[in-house]
Design a protein around this motif. Sequence first.
Motif, PDB file in Angstrom:
ATOM      1  N   ASN A  80       0.852  -1.180   0.000  1.00 30.25           N
ATOM      2  CA  ASN A  80       0.000   0.000   0.000  1.00 30.25           C
ATOM      3  C   ASN A  80       0.895   1.240   0.000  1.00 30.25           C
ATOM      4  O   ASN A  80       1.501   1.565  -0.982  1.00 30.25           O
ATOM      5  N   GLU A 116       0.075  -5.371   2.616  1.00 26.69           N
ATOM      6  CA  GLU A 116      -1.153  -6.084   2.918  1.00 26.69           C
ATOM      7  C   GLU A 116      -0.946  -7.552   2.598  1.00 26.69           C
ATOM      8  O   GLU A 116      -0.294  -7.898   1.603  1.00 26.69           O
ATOM      9  N   THR A 130       1.151   6.670  -2.010  1.00 21.19           N
ATOM     10  CA  THR A 130       0.256   5.518  -2.000  1.00 21.19           C
ATOM     11  C   THR A 130       0.474   4.683  -3.258  1.00 21.19           C
ATOM     12  O   THR A 130       1.188   5.089  -4.182  1.00 21.19           O
ATOM     13  N   SER A 131      -0.180   3.545  -3.311  1.00 17.97           N
ATOM     14  CA  SER A 131      -0.059   2.688  -4.487  1.00 17.97           C
ATOM     15  C   SER A 131      -0.641   3.361  -5.723  1.00 17.97           C
ATOM     16  O   SER A 131      -0.234   3.060  -6.848  1.00 17.97           O
ATOM     17  N   GLU A 180      -2.725  -5.237   7.508  1.00 17.12           N
ATOM     18  CA  GLU A 180      -1.589  -4.452   7.069  1.00 17.12           C
ATOM     19  C   GLU A 180      -0.438  -4.585   8.069  1.00 17.12           C
ATOM     20  O   GLU A 180      -0.664  -4.702   9.278  1.00 17.12           O
TER      21      GLU A 180
END
Length: 120
Positions: free
Chosen positions: A32, A100, A52-53, A106
């Motif tokens: 993530n 994740e 972020t991704s 997570e």
Amino acid sequence: QVQLVESGGGLVQAGGSLRLSCAASGSIFSINAMGWYRQAPGKQRELVAAITSGGSTNYADSVKGRFTISRDNAKNTVYLQMNSLKPEDTAVYYCNAVLEDGLGYEYDYWGQGTQVTVSS
């Protein structure tokens, strides 16, 4: 097991540039957020930049306009381009990744840290 391996730290004069890299390897389902933190002597660890991704970024006010974070999702790698470095940027820089496991959980992972020293 997951490992984060950092590279790119070193000694640079004020006004110079460095590029940090951090590659994640091991048993990875998905990553993530990835980010960079730093810790100067006698100070708490602080967030420098995160991504972020999907590519959304967040920066500490002290580095906005000078540092750029990016990531290569195919290589599980995050980068930090640091320009116009100042002596106050001197610190150990740590890579962070939030992984994740495919079940909705997570986990935080940290690199070993890389020293960045900016001389005046």
